[in-house]
Write a protein that holds these residues in place. Structure first.
Motif, PDB file in Angstrom:
ATOM      1  N   SER A 328       2.596 -10.085  -5.245  1.00 31.99           N
ATOM      2  CA  SER A 328       1.753  -8.903  -5.376  1.00 31.99           C
ATOM      3  C   SER A 328       2.295  -7.977  -6.468  1.00 31.99           C
ATOM      4  O   SER A 328       3.462  -8.052  -6.846  1.00 31.99           O
ATOM      5  N   THR A 375       6.329   1.648  -1.831  1.00 34.98           N
ATOM      6  CA  THR A 375       5.083   0.888  -1.852  1.00 34.98           C
ATOM      7  C   THR A 375       4.505   0.855  -0.444  1.00 34.98           C
ATOM      8  O   THR A 375       5.226   0.943   0.552  1.00 34.98           O
ATOM      9  N   GLY A 376       3.201   0.747  -0.355  1.00 34.77           N
ATOM     10  CA  GLY A 376       2.557   0.714   0.958  1.00 34.77           C
ATOM     11  C   GLY A 376       1.062   0.822   0.810  1.00 34.77           C
ATOM     12  O   GLY A 376       0.488   0.293  -0.143  1.00 34.77           O
ATOM     13  N   ASN A 377       0.437   1.588   1.707  1.00 33.90           N
ATOM     14  CA  ASN A 377      -1.018   1.691   1.700  1.00 33.90           C
ATOM     15  C   ASN A 377      -1.438   3.118   1.993  1.00 33.90           C
ATOM     16  O   ASN A 377      -0.625   3.959   2.383  1.00 33.90           O
ATOM     17  N   PHE A 378      -2.695   3.394   1.777  1.00 26.72           N
ATOM     18  CA  PHE A 378      -3.227   4.712   2.064  1.00 26.72           C
ATOM     19  C   PHE A 378      -3.121   4.994   3.559  1.00 26.72           C
ATOM     20  O   PHE A 378      -3.212   4.095   4.387  1.00 26.72           O
ATOM     21  N   ASP A 380      -0.485   5.741   5.039  1.00 29.43           N
ATOM     22  CA  ASP A 380       0.890   5.537   5.506  1.00 29.43           C
ATOM     23  C   ASP A 380       1.561   6.884   5.665  1.00 29.43           C
ATOM     24  O   ASP A 380       1.377   7.799   4.853  1.00 29.43           O
ATOM     25  N   LEU A 438      -8.066   6.330  -2.512  1.00 34.49           N
ATOM     26  CA  LEU A 438      -8.548   4.954  -2.526  1.00 34.49           C
ATOM     27  C   LEU A 438      -9.189   4.626  -3.877  1.00 34.49           C
ATOM     28  O   LEU A 438     -10.000   5.380  -4.396  1.00 34.49           O
ATOM     29  N   GLN A 441      -3.869   3.051  -7.587  1.00 36.41           N
ATOM     30  CA  GLN A 441      -2.713   2.327  -7.080  1.00 36.41           C
ATOM     31  C   GLN A 441      -1.372   2.942  -7.475  1.00 36.41           C
ATOM     32  O   GLN A 441      -0.333   2.445  -7.069  1.00 36.41           O
ATOM     33  N   VAL A 471       0.452   1.253  -4.511  1.00 38.63           N
ATOM     34  CA  VAL A 471      -0.292   0.400  -3.580  1.00 38.63           C
ATOM     35  C   VAL A 471      -0.444  -0.961  -4.256  1.00 38.63           C
ATOM     36  O   VAL A 471      -1.041  -1.068  -5.334  1.00 38.63           O
ATOM     37  N   GLU A 473      -1.442  -5.115  -4.617  1.00 42.76           N
ATOM     38  CA  GLU A 473      -2.500  -6.061  -4.295  1.00 42.76           C
ATOM     39  C   GLU A 473      -2.020  -7.452  -4.680  1.00 42.76           C
ATOM     40  O   GLU A 473      -1.033  -7.606  -5.415  1.00 42.76           O
TER      41      GLU A 473
END
Length: 482
Positions: A328, A375-378, A380, A438, A441, A471, A473
């Motif tokens: 990723s 690093t991670g996601n929305f 978090d 969203l 990244q 973020v 992918e």
């Protein structure tokens, strides 16, 4: 009357049994320590002297928050950090504080910050003027140290002085005294300072790592040749900026290179740091363009900014990590817009790589901010580690601090939650990455003490940062051989 109190608190991303916590005095400011990568057992209690008037605050900050996505990302954040004195919070404490740390190693870079006034909307960037331009166009340094206010620095003008940072950002002086030429000189030397850093960075790394080293690290060895091209671009930028400054403002007005401290031991660490530096280059040029008056300089800066963007895109492709077994990365085009940053945030990112300079940095870097994960996601919820001076009321009042999260042309603030960790007695701070981002990244995160935007013109309410949150992918373009 002098009253002595002791207090030391850590805002931690995770619990630590060795954190020292003492009661908070209701009439003194609370200093939150940050030891970064140091063992928490080495923590010394900070000595605070509460007086009736002036504030003189200094503390140690460590572990710059340069976020990366490679397996060796720890190396990119292990560069030597400057000692940065914390700024006062927006709410003025009822008593003033003097803080000193007893056991810290000698810093590579030392800076100091004056007391920060209550945060208010301002069109003036938080820039300390260390050089002005006289009537003959030459750089002059104030003979008497002044104080930084909403209209710049006061103090009498002295004579031309070597070792200063030439030029003045136009928005940092009163409008009547602003000199477009001085602003252009400032921006050119600002850009040159960053280009010197990048050029030396690539020269150092590529002299250290051979094509065989790249292959051993799992990369196509031809990628090293691409880095040689990037290095040549940075060298050309240095030459071009120096030539423009010398031709326009006279010989000797271009800043020389600094001495640097690049902490990477692996190819992966080098690539991760390169990705962070190239991203910062894009943010720096896009943020500085508004201060340039001469059309030719604007065009030159824009053409360099786009090349830095191409470098950053290529490095996002190369800088990969495995997430749940899937290779990723950050998309080479991480958003519809890049995020422009002002002078202080950019120098805050660059300062940990600078060991010493033959001139003073034109701004004082913010205290560093480290996220519990880069690093991670929305949505978090991230732990925060930073140094700041806060009042007891700010600690107790919900949402007195915010995470200002910048992405492209937009930003969103989420409240910082501060709680006491019952296991360690330390203090924990957390904030959430907003779902509003969203589609982007690369998020730039600041801690602020006022619910207002962080802009190129207004960042006086920033108390730590920036740190980068990415973020990832699944990689659409794969360049690793293993």
């Amino acid at each position: 009357m002098l009253v002595k109190t002791l207090a030391s608190f850590m805002l931690l991303a995770a619990s630590a049994s060795s954190v020292i916590a003492l009661p908070i005095s209701s009439n003194s400011a609370l200093t939150i320590g940050n030891l970064g990568r140091r063992d928490l057992a080495d923590l010394d209690i900070l000595s605070q002297e509460v007086q009736d008037e002036s504030v003189d605050t200094s503390s140690s900050a460590a572990a710059p928050a340069v976020a990366t996505t490679a397996e060796a990302s720890a190396e990119a954040t292990a560069a030597a950090s400057p000692v940065v004195a914390s700024t006062a919070a927006a709410a003025t404490p009822t008593a003033s504080v003097s803080v000193a740390s007893a056991s810290t190693t000698t810093p590579d870079v030392s800076v100091s910050v004056a007391e920060q006034a209550p945060a208010t909307a301002s069109s003036v960037p938080d820039v300390t003027i260390v050089s002005e331009t006289g009537a003959n166009g030459t750089a002059v340094t104030p003979a008497t140290a002044g104080t930084t206010g909403t209209t710049g620095t006061t103090g009498s003008t002295g004579t031309t002085s070597a070792g200063s940072f030439p030029g003045v950002p136009v928005a940092a002086v009163p409008a009547a005294a602003a000199s477009p030429a001085a602003a252009d000189l400032f921006v050119l030397n600002y850009a040159l300072t960053l280009e010197h850093l990048e050029a030396t960075f690539y020269q150092t790394a590529l002299a250290k790592f051979s094509a065989a080293d790249f292959k051993s690290a799992g990369f196509d060895p031809a990628i090293r040749d691409q880095f040689l091209t990037v290095q040549s671009h940075e060298d050309t930028h240095v030459t071009a900026l120096t030539s423009v400054i010398n031709a326009t403002f006279g010989a000797g007005m271009a800043v020389p290179p600094c001495e640097y401290n690049f902490a990477f031991d692996t190819v992966g660490g080098f690539i991760a740091t390169a990705a962070a530096l190239e991203r910062t280059g894009v943010q720096a040029y896009t943020g500085a363009l508004k201060f340039v008056s001469a059309d030719a300089i604007k065009t030159a800066a824009a053409t360099i900014a786009t090349v830095e963007g191409r470098h950053a895109a290529a490095l996002n492709v190369i800088n990969t990590a495995k997430v749940n077994g899937v290779v990723s990365n950050v998309n080479p085009i991480p958003g519809a817009f890049d995020t422009a940053l002002g002078f202080t945030p950019v120098f805050s990112i660059a300062a940990p790589f600078i060991k010493s300079c033959p001139f003073p940095l034109p701004v004082t870097p913010f205290p560093s901010l480290t996220l519990s994960k880069s690093t991670g996601n929305f949505q978090d919820n991230l732990g925060l580690l930073f140094t700041a001076t806060l009042t007891a009321a700010q600690i107790a009042q919900p949402a007195s601090l915010h995470c200002a999260v910048l992405f492209g042309l937009a930003q969103k603030r989420t409240p910082v939650t501060i709680t006491m960790d019952p296991r360690s007695g330390g203090m924990l701070a957390n904030c959430e990455m907003p779902i509003d981002a969203l589609g982007n990244q690369e998020l730039m995160v600041f801690v602020v003490n006022a619910d207002m935007d962080v802009t190129i013109d207004s960042d006086k309410h920033v108390i730590a940062g920036p740190a980068t949150f990415t973020v990832l992918e699944a990689a659409k373009i794969k360049v690793k051989t293993a």
